[in-house]
Motif scaffolding. Structure first.
Motif, PDB file in Angstrom:
ATOM      1  N   LYS A 103       0.824  -1.212   0.000  1.00  0.00           N
ATOM      2  CA  LYS A 103       0.000   0.000   0.000  1.00  0.00           C
ATOM      3  C   LYS A 103       0.860   1.265   0.000  1.00  0.00           C
ATOM      4  O   LYS A 103       0.658   2.169  -0.814  1.00  0.00           O
ATOM      5  N   LYS A 104       1.794   1.340   0.928  1.00  0.00           N
ATOM      6  CA  LYS A 104       2.579   2.570   1.079  1.00  0.00           C
ATOM      7  C   LYS A 104       3.454   2.843  -0.141  1.00  0.00           C
ATOM      8  O   LYS A 104       3.578   3.985  -0.579  1.00  0.00           O
ATOM      9  N   HIS A 105       4.051   1.806  -0.697  1.00  0.00           N
ATOM     10  CA  HIS A 105       4.890   2.025  -1.878  1.00  0.00           C
ATOM     11  C   HIS A 105       4.040   2.335  -3.109  1.00  0.00           C
ATOM     12  O   HIS A 105       4.486   3.064  -3.998  1.00  0.00           O
ATOM     13  N   SER A 106       2.836   1.807  -3.178  1.00  0.00           N
ATOM     14  CA  SER A 106       1.929   2.156  -4.276  1.00  0.00           C
ATOM     15  C   SER A 106       1.589   3.638  -4.226  1.00  0.00           C
ATOM     16  O   SER A 106       1.569   4.318  -5.262  1.00  0.00           O
ATOM     17  N   GLY A 127      11.341   9.333   9.363  1.00  0.00           N
ATOM     18  CA  GLY A 127      11.443   7.963   9.859  1.00  0.00           C
ATOM     19  C   GLY A 127      10.248   7.106   9.489  1.00  0.00           C
ATOM     20  O   GLY A 127       9.890   6.186  10.221  1.00  0.00           O
ATOM     21  N   LEU A 128       9.629   7.393   8.351  1.00  0.00           N
ATOM     22  CA  LEU A 128       8.482   6.610   7.903  1.00  0.00           C
ATOM     23  C   LEU A 128       8.959   5.247   7.419  1.00  0.00           C
ATOM     24  O   LEU A 128      10.004   5.131   6.803  1.00  0.00           O
ATOM     25  N   ARG A 129       8.186   4.224   7.699  1.00  0.00           N
ATOM     26  CA  ARG A 129       8.557   2.860   7.334  1.00  0.00           C
ATOM     27  C   ARG A 129       7.424   2.208   6.550  1.00  0.00           C
ATOM     28  O   ARG A 129       6.254   2.484   6.791  1.00  0.00           O
ATOM     29  N   GLN A 130       7.807   1.317   5.649  1.00  0.00           N
ATOM     30  CA  GLN A 130       6.834   0.518   4.915  1.00  0.00           C
ATOM     31  C   GLN A 130       6.914  -0.908   5.457  1.00  0.00           C
ATOM     32  O   GLN A 130       7.953  -1.547   5.358  1.00  0.00           O
ATOM     33  N   GLY A 131       5.834  -1.352   6.050  1.00  0.00           N
ATOM     34  CA  GLY A 131       5.785  -2.705   6.610  1.00  0.00           C
ATOM     35  C   GLY A 131       5.959  -2.745   8.116  1.00  0.00           C
ATOM     36  O   GLY A 131       5.652  -3.737   8.746  1.00  0.00           O
TER      37      GLY A 131
END
Length: 139
Positions: A103-106, A127-131
């Motif tokens: 979702k975030k990478h999309s 410091g946002l993270r995907q997953g």
């Protein structure tokens, strides 16, 4: 992950055109990404699942270098969304990581393609993270 990416991209940019290209394995992602770009795609998101063995990790490294090469050859963003089976032993947690990351990478891809190079500037350094949970910015 493909279905999640399609739904997220469609929600973020209902006018955007999505072309799916399914390959047999992660090492096939670079040529698929390059072909899509040659066909006129403004950006590509790749989705892959990497096993736990050392051979799997080498295959991912080869695919990742290939995707970076495609980006450099085409000056086009290729967002690599990869899940590594050894990120956690908990299958439900691994599923949650995959969903969140896709979702975030999309969303990142839509912003880059639609809004341009400064689209993510406001998010940098936070410091946002995907997953995973966001790490937060440094004081």
């Amino acid at each position: 992950m493909g279905e999640i990416a399609v739904k997220t991209i469609t929600k973020e940019d209902p006018e955007g055109k999505i072309i799916r290209y399914t390959v047999p394995g992660i090492k096939d992602l670079p040529v698929a990404a390059k072909k899509l770009i040659e066909e006129g795609c403004d950006g590509v998101i790749t989705l892959g699942w990497v096993g736990k063995t050392q051979l799997d990790k080498y295959s991912y490294l080869a695919a990742s270098i290939g995707l970076i090469t495609v980006q450099l050859m085409t000056s086009t963003h290729v967002i690599d969304v990869t899940i590594h089976e050894d990120e956690t032993e908990d299958e439900e947690r691994l599923r949650d990581i995959a969903i969140d990351r896709a979702k975030k990478h999309s969303i990142n891809l839509v912003k880059l393609v639609r809004d341009g190079r400064s689209a993510l500037t406001g998010l940098a350094g936070k410091g946002l993270r995907q997953g995973y949970e966001n790490a937060g910015q440094l004081d």
